[in-house]
Design an enzyme around this catalytic site. Structure first.
Site, PDB file in Angstrom:
ATOM      1  N   ASP A 190      65.378  57.370  12.890  1.00  0.00           N
ATOM      2  CA  ASP A 190      66.376  57.420  13.762  1.00  0.00           C
ATOM      3  C   ASP A 190      66.786  58.873  13.967  1.00  0.00           C
ATOM      4  O   ASP A 190      66.196  59.648  13.283  1.00  0.00           O
ATOM      5  CB  ASP A 190      67.664  56.501  13.534  1.00  0.00           C
ATOM      6  N   HIS A 249      66.613  58.202  19.950  1.00  0.00           N
ATOM      7  CA  HIS A 249      66.893  58.343  18.547  1.00  0.00           C
ATOM      8  C   HIS A 249      65.669  58.815  17.840  1.00  0.00           C
ATOM      9  O   HIS A 249      65.296  58.695  16.896  1.00  0.00           O
ATOM     10  CB  HIS A 249      66.969  56.640  18.172  1.00  0.00           C
ATOM     11  N   GLU A 283      69.114  52.889  24.108  1.00  0.00           N
ATOM     12  CA  GLU A 283      69.816  53.999  24.027  1.00  0.00           C
ATOM     13  C   GLU A 283      69.167  55.267  24.158  1.00  0.00           C
ATOM     14  O   GLU A 283      69.183  56.278  23.610  1.00  0.00           O
ATOM     15  CB  GLU A 283      70.672  53.988  22.721  1.00  0.00           C
TER      16      GLU A 283
HETATM   17  C1  ACM Z   1      71.038  49.032  19.086  1.00  0.00           C
HETATM   18  O1  ACM Z   1      71.999  48.349  18.749  1.00  0.00           O
HETATM   19  N1  ACM Z   1      71.216  50.081  19.511  1.00  0.00           N
HETATM   20  C2  ACM Z   1      69.788  48.142  19.388  1.00  0.00           C
END
Ligand code: ACM
Ligand code: ZN
Length: 530
Positions: free
Chosen positions: A187, A264, A328
Site C-alpha cells: 500500500d 495505493h 481508490e
Molecule cells: C477498500 O476498502 N479501499 C477496498
C-alpha cells in the site's frame, strides 16, 4: 491400551464426565442426538485412524491427535481405532462432513479431506471447554457451508504483522471454518512483498519513517500532519511466504494475495519515481487516505514493473485468484500527464477510467497464461471489466450486483456489514481508537450476501463473502484479535448457514461457549454483544 468394547460404554449418563451437545459456531446443519442416552468416551491416549497413503488425511489425523490427546495411525481393519477419519461422504459439497457417534466408535467422514477437517473442528469446539474424559452422546452431526469462498482480509501494509501472528491469524480462520486468507501486501504506507528482481522494494519501500499520530489535522494534508518518530518496517521474504502458504494449505485455507494497482502505490513509487506521472520525488506515506499519485498508465515501464512483481507473486502463491486491487485510484494525474494522454489516444480511449481497464486487461492476459484469474475491488467495473475478472464488492452491494448480472464472479464485502476495522461498540471509550464507523456483532450476523434483484442464475455468481481488517489504527496482534473476535464468529455463520437456519439469539448462546474456546486458546476478544 484399553479395548474398544470397554471404552464405548453402553451406559447411561451418570453425570461424572461432561457431556457435549455439538452446538458450536458455525452451527452444524443437523444435530440428531440418540434418545437412548448412550455415549462414547473420548479420552487421552486413544487412537485416531486415517486411510493409509493419504497424506492430507494423515495430517488431519495429526490435528485430531493434537486437539484430543490421541495417537494417529493408519487404519487397520483388525484393530479399529476409537476415532476414525474416512472419506466417501456422499455430498456434492467438498467441504461437507458427518460425525457419527455410535456403538462402533466415533467416525468423522468427509466428502473430501477438507470436509474431514471441518468435522474435526466441530468436534474440537464441542469438547474444548471440558476437562479430562468427555462423553459424546450417540449422534449424527453433519454440516456443509453455504458458500465456497469464505474469506477474511488482513492488511499487513499499514501495519506489519510478523509471520508468527500471520500463522495465528490462519489458526483463527481455521477455527471458524474460513477458507480464504486475503493477504493485503502492499500500500502507500509500506511494501511487504519481497521481489527478488527488485530488491529496493523490500529494502526501502518497506520502511515508513514516521506515522501520523491519531487523527490529527493533517490526515489528508501530509505537510501539516503531526507525526511520531517511530519507523514502521518489515517485509516477508519469499521463503517466509511459502511457509505461510504451506501452513495455510494444511488448514484448507488458500491465500489470495493482493498487490494493489494502479493506486495505493506510493511506497513503490518512492523507490521507482519514474513510474509516477510527475516523476516524484515520493516518500512512503505516513498519513492515511487516498493519494493522487498512482502508477503512470502511459509509461511502458509500468507494465514491465507489474509483470516482474506479479510473476514473482505467482511463483510464491499457488492459488487461482490473484487480487489486483484497483480501488481508490484517482485519475487526476492521468488527466494532465502527456504519457497517459498519448496512451489514451493510441488506444482510442474516451475517458481515463478506461486506462485502468487497459492495465487490468494486460494483467489478466499475463496472469491467465499462468493459470490465474484476477479479482479486483468494485472500481474495476468503471472502465469496463476485463473478460474473466472477479469482483470484490466493498462500496455496498451494487458493484457486486452489477458484476453478477454481467456473469462475473463476486465476493461480497460491503463496508456496511464486513468492515471489522470499524468500532464494534457504541461507546468509543470502551474500546481502542478505530478508523470510525460502527459495526456491531449483530449487524455482521444480519448480513445477507445475495442481494435482491438477481435471478437464480445470476445469484450463483455470488461465490462468497468476507470481512476485512484494515490496520491503519490496528497497531498490534492483540488489537487485531480484539477486532476479529467475535465478529468473525458472526461472519462464519453468514458464510456457512442457509438464511433460514440463522438465529441471532440462539447464536449468542453458542457464542458463550466459543468465547470459552477463545480463552483456552489465549485469544483476545470483545466480551460485549451489541
Ligand atoms: C477498500 O476498502 N479501499 C477496498
Ligand atoms: Zn502518466
Amino acid at each position: 491400551m484399553k479395548t474398544l468394547s470397554l471404552i464405548l460404554c453402553a451406559a447411561f449418563s451418570l453425570g461424572v464426565a461432561a457431556e457435549v451437545n455439538y452446538q458450536v459456531v458455525p452451527l452444524p446443519q443437523q444435530i440428531d442426538i440418540d434418545a437412548s442416552g448412550k455415549y462414547a468416551v473420548l479420552a487421552e491416549g486413544m487412537t485416531v485412524s486415517y486411510p493409509a497413503d493419504n497424506a492430507q488425511m494423515k495430517r488431519n489425523a495429526e490435528f485430531a491427535a493434537e486437539y484430543f490427546g490421541l495417537s494417529a495411525k493408519p487404519a487397520d481393519k483388525k484393530k479399529p481405532a476409537e476415532v476414525s477419519l474416512t472419506l466417501g461422504l456422499k455430498n456434492d459439497n467438498p467441504d461437507a462432513y458427518c460425525i457419527s457417534v455410535t456403538g462402533k466408535g466415533i467416525n468423522i467422514q468427509g466428502a473430501s479431506e477438507s470436509g474431514v477437517f471441518y468435522g474435526i473442528q466441530t468436534l474440537r469446539k464441542s469438547v474444548m471447554n471440558e476437562q479430562g474424559e468427555v462423553h459424546l452422546p450417540y449422534a449424527t452431526v453433519s454440516g456443509a457451508p453455504r458458500f465456497g469462498y469464505r474469506g477474511t482480509e488482513l492488511d499487513c501494509a499499514r501495519h506489519f504483522f510478523p509471520v508468527s501472528f500471520v500463522k495465528k491469524f490462519i489458526d483463527i480462520l481455521a477455527l471458524h471454518g474460513i477458507n480464504r486468507f486475503h493477504w493485503h501486501l502492499t500500500d502507500d504506507q509500506g511494501w511487504r512483498f519481497e521481489v527478488k528482481a527488485l530488491p529496493q522494494l523490500a529494502e526501502k519501500a518497506s520502511v515508513r519513517p514516521h506515522t501520523i499520530i491519531g487523527k490529527n489535522i493533517g490526515l489528508r494534508d501530509p505537510a501539516n500532519a503531526i507525526y511520531d518518530d517511530t519507523p514502521e518496517t518489515g517485509y516477508y521474504t519469499q521463503e517466509e511466504m511459502r511457509e505461510v502458504v504451506r501452513y495455510a494449505a494444511e488448514r484448507y485455507i488458500t491465500i489470495v494475495p493482493e498487490i494493489d494497482l494502479p493506486g495505493h502505490m506510493i511506497a513503490a513509487l518512492s523507490v521507482f519515481p519514474h513510474l509516477g506521472c510527475t516523476g516524484g520525488p515520493y516518500e512512503v506515506w505516513g498519513v492515511w487516505g487516498i493519494a493522487d499519485d498512482v502508477l503512470c498508465a502511459g509509461n511502458p515501464g509500468t507494465l514491465e514493473f507489474l509483470k516482474t512483481v506479479y510473476g514473482e507473486l505467482c511463483d510464491v502463491f499457488p492459488g487461482k485468484l490473484i487480487h489486483i486491487g484497483g480501488d481508490e485510484s484517482p485519475r487526476v494525474r492521468w488527466k494532465t500527464c502527456p504519457k497517459c494522454q498519448a496512451k489514451m489516444k493510441e488506444l482510442g480511449l474516451k475517458e481515463e477510467a478506461q486506462l485502468q481497464t487497459y492495465i487490468n486487461k494486460e494483467m489478466e492476459a499475463f496472469l491467465s497464461k499462468r493459470g490465474r484469474q484476477i479479482i479486483g475491488w468494485d472500481e474495476t467495473l468503471e472502465g469496463g471489466l476485463s473478460d474473466k475478472a472477479a469482483v470484490m464488492s466493498w462500496r455496498g452491494y451494487e458493484g457486486g450486483k452489477a458484476a453478477a448480472k454481467l456473469h462475473h464472479q463476486v465476493v461480497m464485502t460491503p463496508t456496511s456489514h464486513c468492515y471489522i476495522d470499524y468500532y464494534q461498540l457504541k461507546n468509543h471509550d470502551a474500546q481502542p481508537l478505530a478508523i470510525g464507523g460502527y459495526l456491531p456483532l449483530s449487524k455482521v450476523y444480519s448480513m445477507e450476501p445475495v442481494p435482491d434483484g438477481l435471478t437464480e442464475e445470476e445469484a450463483k455468481y455470488i461465490m462468497g463473502v468476507q470481512c476485512n481488517l484494515w490496520t491503519e489504527y490496528v497497531l498490534s496482534p492483540d488489537h487485531a484479535e480484539y477486532m476479529l473476535l467475535p465478529r468473525l464468529a458472526a461472519m462464519s455463520e453468514v458464510q456457512w448457514l442457509q438464511p433460514e437456519a440463522k438465529n441471532y439469539e440462539q447464536f449468542l448462546g453458542r457464542l458463550e461457549s466459543l468465547r470459552q474456546n477463545y480463552r483456552k486458546l489465549g485469544y483476545k476478544y470483545c466480551s460485549t454483544n451489541e
